[in-house]
Scaffold this active site. Structure first.
Site, PDB file in Angstrom:
ATOM      1  N   SER A 150       0.795  -1.327  -0.011  1.00 58.12           N
ATOM      2  CA  SER A 150      -0.077   0.087  -0.015  1.00 58.12           C
ATOM      3  C   SER A 150       0.916   1.193  -0.034  1.00 58.12           C
ATOM      4  CB  SER A 150      -0.888   0.174   1.085  1.00 58.12           C
ATOM      5  OG  SER A 150       0.085   0.229   2.383  1.00 58.12           O
ATOM      6  N   LYS A 151       0.253   2.290  -0.411  1.00 59.95           N
ATOM      7  CA  LYS A 151       0.793   3.599  -0.707  1.00 59.95           C
ATOM      8  C   LYS A 151       1.422   4.050   0.855  1.00 59.95           C
ATOM      9  CE  LYS A 151       0.942   7.606  -2.879  1.00 59.95           C
ATOM     10  NZ  LYS A 151       1.828   7.555  -4.194  1.00 59.95           N
TER      11      LYS A 151
END
Ligand code: GLU
Length: 478
Positions: A252-253
């Site tokens: 994930s970012k």
């Protein structure tokens, strides 16, 4: 003919997971001499990001992936933006409604929320309870006539059955339809959901293989039922393993970069990123890590894609990028550096010196964007040591001794070059009887102020006699 599609949603950027999907599709399509289609899944109007379509296509191009059909390219199965296919979905929804494989649902958001809360409280999986299945035809037409807000849901058959998918990666996967809820097919804004649009489009676009992330595996019963309701044969499916952070959570970012664009701006070469991403979940038959695009294309097979998640190891990507940078020919390396150089204060330096510095730096660069930091060593005028460790070492008696003989040596020669540096050092060693680290480190610190760095003989050659003299005197006076 084999036809595969890459079907991203224009919600921002091309995710590395999306790049992997596109690559695997593309390898397979090109192996089979088929067609690769780009379809924009833009039915979620709330999440649209302007310019995303172009960015997605641009990033695929950057990676070396070419498309046969898509928005802006054309093809016989268009339009390729789902928002331009609303009328097509409506026709198919009507058929589902007519055949009683779908129904109108008027349940309010509050009712659904309450239903879910109740199910959660009992520890049950949240799902729609089929309330509107039981509405009479008359009531449905009345409420439609009055313009009541509604959605259309699919009607999962009441008699449970086991649906089996022969996945190209996972083999045979079975899921009970009893675990499937009456999925919304058309939202209250009239736009289809992913589930309806994907089935209709994959069929009408003659897609032969659907390659997508594992997160869609649980949706396959809905899709298989829709294929059956519409009287169509489903395509083959391949569900790719998740890409994970080193702590095994889903990539994930929050834990770092996930956008292909970010890797590009940080100076990762497309060949390196493509190589790295292709090895996320796919293992080649031979013990080899560096693959060109054409080698990947040749070697790839769904049969060698793993079922378990693949960890995104940034260190490995860095290593690969460094390998690819080292292997570029000097001219190519220079060309690729140009946009990064333009961002630094060194772009206007003397061309010959700049090329010389770049050549020295090539084996050491991990990413192209490091070039600015690395060039400071070459072009910043006589930087003075501030690091206490460097200063302490340069103040040692042995270091002073080495530097004074170095200065004496330099004063006695016309030119300092890569070639005569070795004999200069040998002379220092003979005169001082100092060798090893005590000999090399003061020289390196005096010239570069760093313990690590490019080959010292290349640095002294770059600086030449006068600058080295100046640096050595400066270091001696610390
Ligand atoms: N629009 C979906 C996504 O971005 C595509 C999934 C699929 O390939 O079916 O994940």
């Amino acid at each position: 003919m084999v036809r595969l599609r890459f079907a991203p949603s224009p919600t921002g950027y091309l995710h590395v997971g999306g790049l992997r999907t596109a690559l695997f599709c593309w390898f397979y399509v090109r192996q089979q001499g088929g067609k690769f289609i780009f379809r924009l899944e833009d039915t979620d109007q709330k999440r649209l990001v302007e310019g995303a379509e172009n960015d997605l296509i641009r990033m695929l191009e950057w990676a070396g992936i070419d498309l046969n059909e898509g928005p802006g390219i054309g093809g016989e199965s268009g339009p390729y933006r789902q928002s331009e296919r609303i009328e097509i979905y409506s026709r198919h929804v009507q058929k589902l409604l007519d055949d009683e494989n779908a129904y109108h649902c008027f349940c309010s958001a509050e009712r659904l929320e309450k239903l879910k809360a109740g199910q959660r409280a009992k520890g049950e999986t949240t799902r729609y309870d089929g309330f509107c299945r039981r509405l009479s035809k008359a009531e449905v037409s009345r409420r439609l006539g009055e313009g009541d807000q509604h959605v259309v849901r699919m009607k999962v058959p009441e008699i449970p059955e086991t649906l089996v998918l022969d996945d190209l990666i996972r083999g045979s996967v079975s899921i009970e339809t009893s675990q499937t809820e009456d999925q919304v097919l058309v939202k209250s804004d009239g736009f289809p959901t992913y589930h309806l649009a994907v089935v209709v489009d994959d069929h009408l676009m003659n897609i032969t293989h659907v390659v997508r992330g594992e997160e869609w595996l649980s949706s396959f019963p809905k899709h298989l039922l829709l294929y059956r309701f519409l009287g169509w044969d489903p395509p083959r499916f391949a569900h790719l393993p998740l890409i994970l952070n080193p702590d095994k959570s889903k990539l994930s970012k929050r834990q770092g970069d996930v956008a292909v664009e970010d890797f590009r701006t940080q100076g990762y070469l497309p060949e390196a990123l493509v190589n790295f991403v292709s090895l996320l979940g796919w293992s080649p038959a031979q013990d080899q890590e560096l693959f060109s695009l054409s080698e990947l294309l040749e070697e790839f097979s769904f049969g060698r894609v793993n079922k378990s998640g693949a960890v995104f190891d940034r260190e490995k990507l860095n290593w690969m990028n460094q390998q690819y940078i080292q292997n570029l020919n000097l001219e190519d390396f220079h060309q690729r550096l140009l946009p990064f150089l333009a961002e630094t204060t060194y772009a206007g330096e003397d061309e010959i010196l700049l090329r010389k510095a770049i050549k020295i730096l090539q084996p050491r660069l991990v990413t192209l964007s490091e070039i600015g930091d690395r060039l400071s060593l070459f072009f910043d005028n006589n930087p003075v040591a501030t690091d206490p460790e460097v200063k302490n070492l340069l103040r040692k008696d042995t270091s002073k001794n080495v530097l004074s003989i170095f200065i004496k040596q330099l004063e006695s020669i016309d030119k300092l070059t890569e070639e005569n540096f070795a004999s200069v050092v040998e002379n220092i060693q003979q005169e001082t009887m100092i060798k090893g680290k005590d000999l090399w480190l003061p020289l390196r610190y005096a010239i570069t102020l760093e313990a690590q760095g490019p080959d010292l003989k290349l640095m002294v050659d770059f600086f030449g006699k006068e600058k080295c003299l100046h640096l050595a005197r400066q270091a001696q006076e610390l």
